[in-house]
Design an enzyme around this catalytic site. Structure first.
Site, mmCIF file in Angstrom:
data_model
loop_
_atom_site.group_PDB
_atom_site.id
_atom_site.type_symbol
_atom_site.label_atom_id
_atom_site.label_comp_id
_atom_site.label_asym_id
_atom_site.label_seq_id
_atom_site.Cartn_x
_atom_site.Cartn_y
_atom_site.Cartn_z
ATOM 1 N N ASP A 1 -10.895 -1.418 -2.262
ATOM 2 C CA ASP A 1 -10.172 -2.552 -1.711
ATOM 3 C C ASP A 1 -10.312 -2.490 -0.190
ATOM 4 O OD1 ASP A 1 -8.357 -4.739 -1.563
ATOM 5 O OD2 ASP A 1 -6.755 -3.326 -1.092
ATOM 6 N N ASP B 1 -4.469 -0.053 -3.003
ATOM 7 C CA ASP B 1 -3.121 0.342 -2.580
ATOM 8 C C ASP B 1 -2.041 -0.666 -2.932
ATOM 9 O OD1 ASP B 1 -3.679 -1.718 -0.704
ATOM 10 O OD2 ASP B 1 -2.354 -0.761 0.756
ATOM 11 N N ASP C 1 -3.992 -4.380 -7.069
ATOM 12 C CA ASP C 1 -5.064 -3.450 -7.414
ATOM 13 C C ASP C 1 -4.783 -2.687 -8.706
ATOM 14 O OD1 ASP C 1 -6.513 -4.024 -5.044
ATOM 15 O OD2 ASP C 1 -5.207 -2.683 -3.917
#
Length: 780
Positions: free
Chosen positions: A325, A523, A527
């Site tokens: 990410d 995080d 996700d």
């Protein structure tokens, strides 16, 4: 969502069973150890029958759970190492070799206990998603507002969302505007403003004042509920990890049975067959592999890397694809001041001081970044008076007798903006930055540009990961394509997928997982489904126990992405040592099996020999506890202190870098006395603050780092940058001397002086970034 209670009961039952199993192994270890010791005492006292009885009881105590473990493995479709142990235990009881049986029972219990110590709760436990989901909604009916269960919200209901509350269902804004923090859904840390009529998604957090939303979906059909379902589905699809020991047992088991059968068939002695089974009991697998894995888990935990179980560690050591990410993983997850621009006649430091003074009491994420930067630069912030804040627009207050506003600004009359303001707009577009405009008594006085910066440790981390064997690195982000591609270009990623929904991330993970063992790092709640879908999910969990942490196999408890590279190195080393120990132990076991098959090793002697093999492989497995110096160079305490000192000085010198850029911009505008004064001030800052810092780095920091980095050549290029910074600074000083002598800047000086300042700005920013990435990340 209506099936949530049933699923929670199933999850609770699974966890209860796991806990019961975790309690069984230590009890079995205590019983088998006591039986072996008690039988030994009885034998030494001459009570041989009593000794045999105690050893037999210890053997029986291990047979019962071992049979259960074997049956459970067979139901999953594979026979593991425990089957050989069960056959050996049964054989020792059948031929009366109770001491050998007790020794095998102790080894079996020890291996299972080590695995139980490494095993934690199910890595795909996603209860945090349910715990953080809204339970009720405030529904407006006429002039009354009442809290109702979320399941009762229907399409068309008018709901009220208070400050800090989570949007309960998908809907459309009915108030003038709504200021939302959508990072839980997109990962993007900047807040967004949704005007009347704009759609909003459940799961977003109200970052402004109370607003009304018209429901366009029920709870079950809303975005947040979809994330929960995706995470559950992805977690259910993740196959259980096969233990390393069981993979080797796939060929060791039939070989053992064949040798034992041939020994019995050719000799006619069942004792020989039992002796073969005793020495074949794969203690190198039952003990050595778990010891290496547990050692790796212990080593990782010291670095702030929590790995949920040994299976995750083994899988991480085989990973070849890494998916990341962006926000909060490759970037810091919090906006930081990129630059400060000032109107002619105003200093950048004054712009930052006034902006931070007004923003001191604002909860806005950009306001916090401005205040933190001002304090880092040592600016004194007066307490403002008459502070007001309009959600989504900014804050206003009185500072030093002036009316100061910071935030968005209304368009200038007739659409005209000063040239310097247009330059700020252009730079914000090029850099993908947000702009907070400062007005003083109604006059545009400056601007603060903010951006979520790249983590200093990200480039070094990716270099180490590629060295460790990661072949493909991709970014998956819900952020816009432009900033995502900029970050990817800096880091040299193999690809970017931007503007992804949680479902899009899961699809991308599944696609990559079909090609290679895949690790996903994230995080946010958005996700969590992708983490659960990957072979190994890694959560940046330093800022709290989020749903991503619950869905992950590995949690980085420190806010440093370079710990991921450490975790991969530890996993590879632990797995390598486990394989070495297992294979080495099995080679020795094969030799012992051959000796037992021809009658050279009776069962009891074979069991003692197997204990010797166990000691050897366990000592080798314990090497996984040692620090791998090649993975992370170790700094001396003095060097570590210097790193922290100069890292702090970098933060303090940001205003000097801003001043260099601002002086160059002044020369590009109106190169008069004000521009010359700006250059004079910049030269003072260079002379008094920056150059002493560079000199200290050259003569204190670099010599301290040289032993760790392999010699002075490692810092040679950085020393060359110091020389260039000093050269450009002297050139600026020469221009100022010429200007003083002639009463002002001559036209022929402008181009060269401007080039010097812009060049100095570029060299300084590159030099700072290189030091932060290559040196400052060495310190824990």
């Amino acid at each position: 969502m209506s099936h949530t209670p049933v699923r929670l009961r199933r999850t609770t039952a699974a966890i209860t069973a796991a806990i019961a199993s975790a309690r069984l192994e230590p009890v079995l270890l205590a019983v088998t150890a006591a039986a072996l010791a008690g039988g030994g005492v009885a034998w030494l006292l001459g009570a041989h029958d009593a000794a045999d009885l105690v050893w037999a009881l210890g053997t029986v105590a291990a047979v019962v759970p071992a049979v259960a473990w074997v049956l459970a493995a067979l139901r999953r479709g594979h026979a593991g190492v425990d089957l050989i142990a069960v056959l050996a235990l049964g054989g020792t009881l059948a031929v009366g070799e109770y001491l050998a049986g007790s020794l095998i029972a102790l080894m079996l219990a020890t291996g299972r206990t080590l695995e139980a110590a490494a095993r934690r709760r199910a890595s795909h436990d996603l209860r945090a998603l349910l715990e953080h989901a809204p339970r009720v909604a405030r529904r407006r009916t006429g002039d009354e507002v009442a809290a109702v269960p979320l399941a009762e919200v229907a399409v068309g209901d008018l709901l009220v969302v208070g400050p800090g509350e989570v949007v309960p269902v998908d809907g459309r804004v009915e108030s003038a505007a709504a200021v939302l923090d959508e990072s839980v859904l997109t990962g993007e840390s900047l807040q967004v403003e949704r005007p009347r009529g704009e759609p909003v998604r459940s799961g977003a957090v109200n970052a402004g004042g109370a607003f009304e939303v018209r429901a366009t979906a029920t709870e079950r059909d809303s975005t947040y509920a979809g994330i929960v379902r995706l995470a559950r589905q992805a977690g259910a699809e993740s196959a259980p990890v096969v233990r390393l020991a069981d993979r080797y047992a796939a060929w060791f088991l039939p070989l053992t049975l064949a040798v034992a059968g041939l020994a019995w068939l050719l000799s006619g002695s069942a004792v020989r067959a039992v002796a073969v089974l005793v020495v074949a009991t794969p203690c190198p697998l039952l003990l050595a592999a778990p010891v290496a894995v547990v050692s790796g888990l212990s080593r990782a935990s010291r670095l702030g890397v929590v790995i949920r179980d040994g299976g995750a560690l083994e899988t991480l050591g085989r990973a070849r694809t890494l998916l990341l990410d962006k926000t909060g993983t490759l970037t810091g997850g919090r906006p930081r001041v990129l630059d400060v621009a000032a109107a002619p006649g105003t200093r950048p430091a004054d712009v930052l001081r006034l902006a931070a003074s007004v923003d001191q009491f604002s909860p806005h994420v950009l306001a916090r970044a401005i205040v933190e930067t001002a304090r880092e630069r040592g600016l004194a912030l007066p307490v403002p008076a008459d502070v007001t804040e309009e959600p989504g627009r900014g804050a206003t207050g009185r500072v030093d007798g002036h009316l100061v506003s910071i935030g968005r600004t209304a368009p200038a009359p007739g659409g005209e903006r000063p040239a310097w303001a247009e330059a700020v707009d252009n730079r914000a577009l090029l850099d993908g930055a947000a702009v907070a405009w400062l007005t003083v008594d109604g006059r545009l006085a400056g601007a603060v540009l903010l951006r979520d910066p790249l983590r200093y440790d990200a480039p070094r981390t990716l270099r180490h990961l590629r060295t460790a064997g990661i072949e493909r690195v991709l970014m998956l982000t819900g952020d816009r394509a432009a900033p995502a591609h900029e970050v990817a270009a800096v880091l040299g990623l193999d690809g970017v997928l931007a503007e992804l929904t949680p479902a899009g991330k899961v699809a991308a993970v599944r696609d990559e997982r079909a090609r290679a063992v895949t690790v996903m790092v994230g995080d946010g709640v958005n996700d969590a489904p992708a983490l659960a879908a990957a072979d190994v999910g890694v959560a940046m969990g330093a800022r709290g126990a989020t749903a991503s942490s619950e869905a992950a196999d590995i949690v980085l408890t420190t806010d440093r992405v370079d710990r991921l590279a450490d975790a991969v190195s530890i996993a590879q080393r632990a797995r390598r040592i486990a394989v070495q120990s297992a294979l080495g132990g099995m080679v020795m076991s094969l030799a012992a099996m051959a000796a037992a098959a021809v009658g050279l090793l009776p069962p009891a002697v074979g069991a003692l020999l197997q204990e010797g093999i166990d000691v050897a492989v366990i000592l080798n497995a314990l090497r996984a506890l040692r620090v791998d110096r090649a993975a992370r160079p170790a700094l001396t305490p003095a060097a570590e202190a210097l790193v922290h000192r100069f890292a702090a000085e970098h933060d303090d010198l940001r205003d000097v870098l801003d001043s260099v850029r601002a002086a160059a911009d002044r020369l590009s505008g109106a190169p008069g006395p004000d521009a010359l004064a700006a250059v004079e001030e910049t030269h003072r800052l260079l002379t008094e603050r920056l150059l002493p810092h560079e000199y200290a780095e050259e003569h204190e920091l670099y010599p301290a780092l040289a032993p760790t980095l392999g010699g002075p050549e490692a810092t040679a290029t950085m020393s060359r940058a110091h020389t260039e910074i000093e050269r450009l600074s002297r050139r600026v000083a020469t221009h100022l001397e010429l200007a003083r002598a002639s009463g002002g800047l001559a036209p022929g000086q402008l181009d060269d002086l401007r080039s010097c300042l812009y060049g100095l700005n570029t060299v300084l920013r590159l030099h700072f970034t290189q030091e932060e990435e290559n040196y400052f990340t060495l310190a824990p």
